[in-house]
Write an enzyme that holds these catalytic residues in place. Structure first.
Site, PDB file in Angstrom:
ATOM      1  N   GLY A  43      38.287 -11.485   1.488  1.00 43.90           N
ATOM      2  CA  GLY A  43      37.084 -11.038   1.191  1.00 43.90           C
ATOM      3  C   GLY A  43      35.939 -11.229   1.968  1.00 43.90           C
ATOM      4  N   CYS A  44      35.814 -12.402   2.558  1.00 41.49           N
ATOM      5  CA  CYS A  44      34.820 -12.620   3.502  1.00 41.49           C
ATOM      6  C   CYS A  44      34.889 -12.105   4.660  1.00 41.49           C
ATOM      7  CB  CYS A  44      34.776 -14.208   3.652  1.00 41.49           C
ATOM      8  SG  CYS A  44      34.616 -15.283   2.207  1.00 41.49           S
ATOM      9  N   THR A  45      36.033 -11.792   5.205  1.00 39.07           N
ATOM     10  CA  THR A  45      36.113 -10.963   6.341  1.00 39.07           C
ATOM     11  C   THR A  45      35.770  -9.667   6.210  1.00 39.07           C
ATOM     12  OG1 THR A  45      38.015 -12.448   7.177  1.00 39.07           O
ATOM     13  CG2 THR A  45      37.674 -10.131   8.291  1.00 39.07           C
TER      14      THR A  45
END
Length: 161
Positions: A43-45
């Site tokens: 998700g952060c990527t």
């Protein structure tokens, strides 16, 4: 609890290059400050790459972007290099800044309880006032939502007849 129209708290954190970055460094521009839980996770990527892909559009609206997590600088450096991210990723290892921005606290995952960063975003105007707050965002669609809101704010008002 921070609200729209509050003064955005000052912060001073180190970026992925080891340079000190302050909120006040952006005092003549709008600033998107997005908090994310962990560098180089799915998700952060997704979210980081979406912000990076939209940097030209943010720049056209005189808006800078910074991401903040509790990752150490070394992890941020590797993350930024791996995906060629062109904006500042700031290390808030103790969660102090995230706490001030209501973006750090107790989380639960897979039956475990721990302290961590919440996926929240703040848009700070050139005057240092908070213009928008997004809590618990969806990393797949969030950047377009923020950009659309900024473009609406930046557009000249419709003429009245």
């Amino acid at each position: 609890m921070l609200d729209v129209d509050d003064s955005a708290p000052e912060f001073e954190l180190v970026n992925q290059h080891g340079d000190l970055v302050r909120r006040s460094d952006f005092s003549d521009h709008r600033l998107v400050v997005y908090f994310y839980p962990r560098a180089d996770t799915d998700g952060c990527t997704t979210e980081a790459r979406a912000f990076d892909d939209a940097l030209d559009r943010f720049d056209q609206r005189d808006t800078a972007v910074v991401g903040i997590s509790d990752d150490p600088v070394e992890d941020l450096s590797s993350f930024a290099e791996k995906y060629d991210l062109k904006f500042d990723l700031l290390s808030d290892e103790d969660g102090e800044v995230a706490t001030i921005y209501d973006s750090y606290g107790e989380k639960r995952m897979f039956g475990n309880t721990f302290d961590g960063v919440f996926r929240n975003t703040y848009v700070i105007g050139p005057d240092g006032q908070i213009e928008a707050i997004y809590e618990g965002v969806d990393p797949d669609e969030h950047v377009e939502e923020v950009l659309s809101d900024i473009e609406t704010r930046s557009s000249p008002p419709e003429p009245t007849t």
